[in-house]
Design an enzyme around this catalytic site. Structure first.
Site, mmCIF file in Angstrom:
data_model
loop_
_atom_site.group_PDB
_atom_site.id
_atom_site.type_symbol
_atom_site.label_atom_id
_atom_site.label_comp_id
_atom_site.label_asym_id
_atom_site.label_seq_id
_atom_site.Cartn_x
_atom_site.Cartn_y
_atom_site.Cartn_z
ATOM 1 N N ASN A 60 -5.315 4.720 3.919
ATOM 2 C CA ASN A 60 -5.451 6.151 4.241
ATOM 3 C C ASN A 60 -6.791 6.374 4.914
ATOM 4 O O ASN A 60 -7.557 5.433 5.131
ATOM 5 C CB ASN A 60 -5.277 6.993 2.971
ATOM 6 C CG ASN A 60 -6.314 6.627 1.937
ATOM 7 O OD1 ASN A 60 -7.507 6.798 2.161
ATOM 8 N ND2 ASN A 60 -5.868 6.086 0.813
ATOM 9 N N ALA A 74 -12.053 8.230 -5.204
ATOM 10 C CA ALA A 74 -11.328 7.335 -4.295
ATOM 11 C C ALA A 74 -9.948 7.902 -3.983
ATOM 12 O O ALA A 74 -9.337 8.578 -4.808
ATOM 13 C CB ALA A 74 -11.175 5.962 -4.934
ATOM 14 N N ASP A 124 -0.964 5.384 -3.808
ATOM 15 C CA ASP A 124 -0.051 5.550 -4.940
ATOM 16 C C ASP A 124 0.972 4.421 -5.013
ATOM 17 O O ASP A 124 1.536 4.165 -6.061
ATOM 18 C CB ASP A 124 0.677 6.892 -4.828
ATOM 19 C CG ASP A 124 -0.255 8.048 -5.187
ATOM 20 O OD1 ASP A 124 -1.057 7.875 -6.121
ATOM 21 O OD2 ASP A 124 -0.206 9.101 -4.516
ATOM 22 N N LYS A 156 2.637 -13.471 8.486
ATOM 23 C CA LYS A 156 2.933 -12.295 9.310
ATOM 24 C C LYS A 156 4.456 -12.165 9.453
ATOM 25 O O LYS A 156 5.127 -13.145 9.818
ATOM 26 C CB LYS A 156 2.279 -12.471 10.685
ATOM 27 C CG LYS A 156 2.472 -11.282 11.584
ATOM 28 C CD LYS A 156 1.847 -11.513 12.948
ATOM 29 C CE LYS A 156 2.240 -10.392 13.878
ATOM 30 N NZ LYS A 156 1.926 -10.689 15.273
ATOM 31 N N PRO A 175 -0.962 1.505 -10.521
ATOM 32 C CA PRO A 175 -1.481 2.113 -11.753
ATOM 33 C C PRO A 175 -2.372 3.291 -11.409
ATOM 34 O O PRO A 175 -2.986 3.324 -10.338
ATOM 35 C CB PRO A 175 -2.308 0.987 -12.382
ATOM 36 C CG PRO A 175 -2.629 0.063 -11.257
ATOM 37 C CD PRO A 175 -1.492 0.169 -10.283
ATOM 38 N N ILE A 200 -5.647 5.010 -11.965
ATOM 39 C CA ILE A 200 -6.956 4.618 -12.501
ATOM 40 C C ILE A 200 -7.574 5.770 -13.292
ATOM 41 O O ILE A 200 -8.089 5.584 -14.402
ATOM 42 C CB ILE A 200 -7.876 4.178 -11.344
ATOM 43 C CG1 ILE A 200 -7.272 2.932 -10.697
ATOM 44 C CG2 ILE A 200 -9.290 3.888 -11.835
ATOM 45 C CD1 ILE A 200 -7.682 2.687 -9.286
ATOM 46 N N PHE A 203 -10.712 14.000 -8.517
ATOM 47 C CA PHE A 203 -10.629 14.785 -7.286
ATOM 48 C C PHE A 203 -9.149 14.940 -6.963
ATOM 49 O O PHE A 203 -8.402 13.958 -7.066
ATOM 50 C CB PHE A 203 -11.324 14.056 -6.127
ATOM 51 C CG PHE A 203 -12.776 14.408 -5.974
ATOM 52 C CD1 PHE A 203 -13.717 13.915 -6.870
ATOM 53 C CD2 PHE A 203 -13.202 15.233 -4.938
ATOM 54 C CE1 PHE A 203 -15.058 14.241 -6.743
ATOM 55 C CE2 PHE A 203 -14.538 15.563 -4.793
ATOM 56 C CZ PHE A 203 -15.469 15.066 -5.696
ATOM 57 N N LYS A 260 -3.343 14.065 -15.818
ATOM 58 C CA LYS A 260 -4.146 12.828 -15.817
ATOM 59 C C LYS A 260 -5.160 12.804 -16.952
ATOM 60 O O LYS A 260 -5.825 11.791 -17.166
ATOM 61 C CB LYS A 260 -4.851 12.678 -14.469
ATOM 62 C CG LYS A 260 -3.862 12.604 -13.304
ATOM 63 C CD LYS A 260 -4.436 11.921 -12.101
ATOM 64 C CE LYS A 260 -3.432 11.903 -10.960
ATOM 65 N NZ LYS A 260 -3.554 10.727 -10.121
HETATM 66 O O1 PMT Z 1 -13.678 9.517 1.424
HETATM 67 P P1 PMT Z 1 -13.871 10.764 2.249
HETATM 68 O O2 PMT Z 1 -13.480 10.566 3.680
HETATM 69 O O3 PMT Z 1 -15.241 11.338 2.088
HETATM 70 O O4 PMT Z 1 -12.858 11.861 1.702
HETATM 71 C C1 PMT Z 1 -13.021 12.390 0.411
HETATM 72 C C2 PMT Z 1 -11.674 12.494 -0.322
HETATM 73 C C3 PMT Z 1 -10.796 13.496 0.364
HETATM 74 C C4 PMT Z 1 -10.981 11.147 -0.384
HETATM 75 C C5 PMT Z 1 -12.041 12.970 -1.781
HETATM 76 O O5 PMT Z 1 -12.706 14.189 -1.719
HETATM 77 C C6 PMT Z 1 -10.788 13.120 -2.619
HETATM 78 O O6 PMT Z 1 -10.127 14.128 -2.667
HETATM 79 N N1 PMT Z 1 -10.455 12.046 -3.375
HETATM 80 C C7 PMT Z 1 -9.206 11.948 -4.150
HETATM 81 C C8 PMT Z 1 -8.095 11.590 -3.228
HETATM 82 C C9 PMT Z 1 -6.769 11.408 -3.927
HETATM 83 O O7 PMT Z 1 -6.255 10.344 -3.941
HETATM 84 O O8 PMT Z 1 -6.344 12.448 -4.559
HETATM 85 P P2 PMT Z 1 -4.948 12.504 -5.429
HETATM 86 O O9 PMT Z 1 -4.692 13.926 -5.597
HETATM 87 O O10 PMT Z 1 -3.907 11.637 -4.850
HETATM 88 O O11 PMT Z 1 -5.384 11.846 -6.811
HETATM 89 C C10 PMT Z 1 -5.920 12.617 -7.871
HETATM 90 C C11 PMT Z 1 -6.944 11.790 -8.613
HETATM 91 O O12 PMT Z 1 -6.329 10.636 -9.185
HETATM 92 C C12 PMT Z 1 -8.091 11.301 -7.791
HETATM 93 O O13 PMT Z 1 -9.257 11.386 -8.574
HETATM 94 C C13 PMT Z 1 -7.746 9.846 -7.512
HETATM 95 O O14 PMT Z 1 -8.926 9.038 -7.370
HETATM 96 C C14 PMT Z 1 -6.997 9.476 -8.764
HETATM 97 N N2 PMT Z 1 -5.969 8.425 -8.594
HETATM 98 C C15 PMT Z 1 -4.896 8.620 -7.814
HETATM 99 C C16 PMT Z 1 -3.922 7.650 -7.742
HETATM 100 C C17 PMT Z 1 -4.100 6.467 -8.461
HETATM 101 N N3 PMT Z 1 -3.198 5.498 -8.398
HETATM 102 N N4 PMT Z 1 -5.179 6.279 -9.209
HETATM 103 C C18 PMT Z 1 -6.115 7.250 -9.299
HETATM 104 O O15 PMT Z 1 -7.123 7.087 -9.981
#
Ligand code: PMT
Length: 495
Positions: free
Chosen positions: A300, A367, A371, A381, A400, A402, A419, A437
């Site tokens: 991404n 991060a 997903d 390849k 998973p 995190i 985030f 979460k």
């Molecule tokens: O890196 P930049 O270019 O500065 O951009 C910043 C950002 C947009 C990436 C950042 O501000 C942000 O929003 N990060 C979370 C992105 C995200 O994956 O969001 P989500 O809504 O899909 O996930 C929610 C939360 O679960 C996040 O804290 C994510 O880190 C966490 N997560 C998600 C999926 C997964 N398998 N494991 C996780 O820990």
């Protein structure tokens, strides 16, 4: 005694000089006489056996060449030069293992010992391990002629103090230069890292905390201490970090950091200096990359700007930050322990390891974790078919979570922050995500907008959602948002 063969095996005349702490004329004398003084034989024997030679002890006859690759053979001539200062605590014996771990990672070691370190281990043991002379005397004429303290200080890519005792921190903080080790610290312009190790009561003393904070604020990278059984037999905070961990951090410091900058923002917006000193933080940042085949992947647009800015803000306030980052081009901030990862599985494993067995105060998941991953990534390849109508189907498995793992872990950090990246229904979706979460706070940012996609840009605007409260943060630089979040964290811990 075949002196020439001995000298060759040791790495040449200069290596012999350094090992024996003598000048070139002494070596010429040995060559003329054809043998070595008895007093130096044990030193030569130790150095040769450390290099893997089989040697007859009484006459130093080399019976066989190196039979296996030992650490001293792994020393490269091009690896980073680490000046390893050993100060005098009971953890000094673990410095030898640290030297070994550094060599394993390609570093060249110049050993320096304080007088009190010599109460625990001998310079010879370090010299035998590193294959180089270990320095211990500020006023040795030979050292000053061959490799004075200024030269040692200048030769370093990193000065690493393992272990760092409370007394050594106090002297270093006061700028006292009354022995070789502290003089090198004053003379060097290289990065400096310290691995504190002491009795938990000494660690908890306000004088030690002040010295620690002050050194960290001046740009010294602090590695630990850990919680656990200390070398003096007491349980608590003050245990030296594992040698392999210290070696990992040291190598990252020499590889990753451009300069030894002092910590930024040591005075927080709350006006407290180093208000987060001693707090352990883990931050995830950047994307994860999931392989499809040998050359393609799912990823991404996360740049790591937001996560890295938070790491810099918290490290600047004195926190001990571990930054687990996916592949980004962003320069890692100074004074953080960087753990680079690629996939979500690696990120989870790095986070689990970072919080295992120790108290972590804060986790922040910024991060953008993928997903999904390809269920069976191809090891080669994948070739495209000649028939353009052929469909390519990828089977994906869920990765998973995190953040959810950290929130429910038995080592759960006291404050867990996620985030939420949403393209619609920002508040509702983020609120539900916080609940699902199990994190304490959710920072919700609206991503993918035409004016500001947030992913990759330098600005962000967000909602901070807690159990009882919602704050609206207007558009600002990601660095400002990081400081704002750091303010909220400080306030939370000040309660
Ligand atoms: O890196 P930049 O270019 O500065 O951009 C910043 C950002 C947009 C990436 C950042 O501000 C942000 O929003 N990060 C979370 C992105 C995200 O994956 O969001 P989500 O809504 O899909 O996930 C929610 C939360 O679960 C996040 O804290 C994510 O880190 C966490 N997560 C998600 C999926 C997964 N398998 N494991 C996780 O820990």
């Amino acid at each position: 005694m075949n002196l020439s063969a001995l000298i060759t095996a040791l790495g040449g005349r200069r290596a012999l000089q350094q090992l024996l702490d003598v000048g070139p004329s002494a070596v010429s004398n040995y060559m003329t006489r054809g043998h070595l003084p008895n007093r130096v034989k044990p030193i030569i024997y130790a150095a040769l056996t450390a290099k893997g030679y089989q040697v007859r002890p009484h006459d130093l006859e080399i019976l066989a060449g190196p039979t296996k690759l030992l650490m001293s053979d792994m020393i490269t001539n091009s690896g980073p030069r680490i000046v390893l200062i050993i100060s005098g605590g009971i953890a000094a014996y673990r410095a030898l293992e640290t030297a070994r771990q550094l060599q394993k990672r390609g570093a060249r070691i110049t050993g320096v010992m304080t007088e009190s370190a010599k109460q625990f281990i001998t310079p010879l043991s370090l010299a035998a391990l590193t294959g180089e002379k270990c320095y211990d005397n500020l006023f040795s004429l030979t050292d000053e002629a061959e490799m004075g303290h200024i030269q040692i200080a200048r030769s370093a890519d990193l000065v690493l103090v393992v272990p760092t005792t409370a007394n050594f921190m106090a002297r270093a903080n006061a700028g006292i230069a009354d022995d070789l080790a502290t003089t090198i610290l004053l003379a060097t312009s290289a990065k400096v890292a310290m691995a504190p190790a002491m009795n938990p009561a000494m660690w908890a003393h306000p004088a030690t905390k002040n010295n620690f904070t002050s050194l960290a604020q001046r740009g010294v990278h602090m590695i630990g201490p850990d919680i656990g059984n200390t070398a003096c037999g007491e349980e608590g905070e003050g245990r030296m970090c594992e040698p392999s961990y210290i070696a990992d951090v040291a190598m990252k410091l020499v590889e990753a950091l451009p300069t030894n900058q002092p910590s930024r923002n040591v005075t927080s917006n709350q006006g407290q200096v180093g208000a987060l000193v001693g707090k352990r933080v883990i931050i995830t940042s950047g994307p994860t990359i999931e392989p499809i085949d040998k050359v393609r992947f799912i990823a991404n647009h996360s740049s790591g700007k937001q996560g890295h800015a938070i790491a810099a803000a918290l490290a600047g306030r004195g926190a001990n930050v571990t930054l687990v980052s996916g592949p980004v081009t962003e320069t890692p901030p100074g004074h953080v322990n960087l753990v680079p990862v690629t996939t979500a599985a690696e990120m989870l494993s790095a986070c689990t390891t970072a919080i295992a067995g120790k108290r972590t105060d804060i986790a922040i998941c910024a991060a953008a974790v993928s997903d999904w991953r390809v269920t069976s990534a191809a090891s080669k390849k994948i070739k495209k078919s000649n028939d353009p109508s052929t469909k390519m189907l990828l089977e994906l498995s869920q990765n998973p979570d995190i953040l959810a793992n950290l929130s429910t872990s038995e080592n759960r950090p006291k404050l867990v922050i996620g985030f939420a990246a949403e393209t619609e229904n920002l508040f509702e979706n983020a609120k539900a995500k916080r609940h699902r979460k199990g994190c304490d706070w959710m920072i919700a940012n609206q991503v993918g907008g035409d004016d500001d996609p947030v992913f990759g840009s330098t600005t962000n605007k967000a909602l901070m959602i807690t159990e009882r409260n919602v704050e609206t943060w207007p558009k600002m630089q990601k660095t400002e948002l990081a400081e704002k979040l750091a303010d909220r964290i400080e306030a939370e811990f000040a309660k």
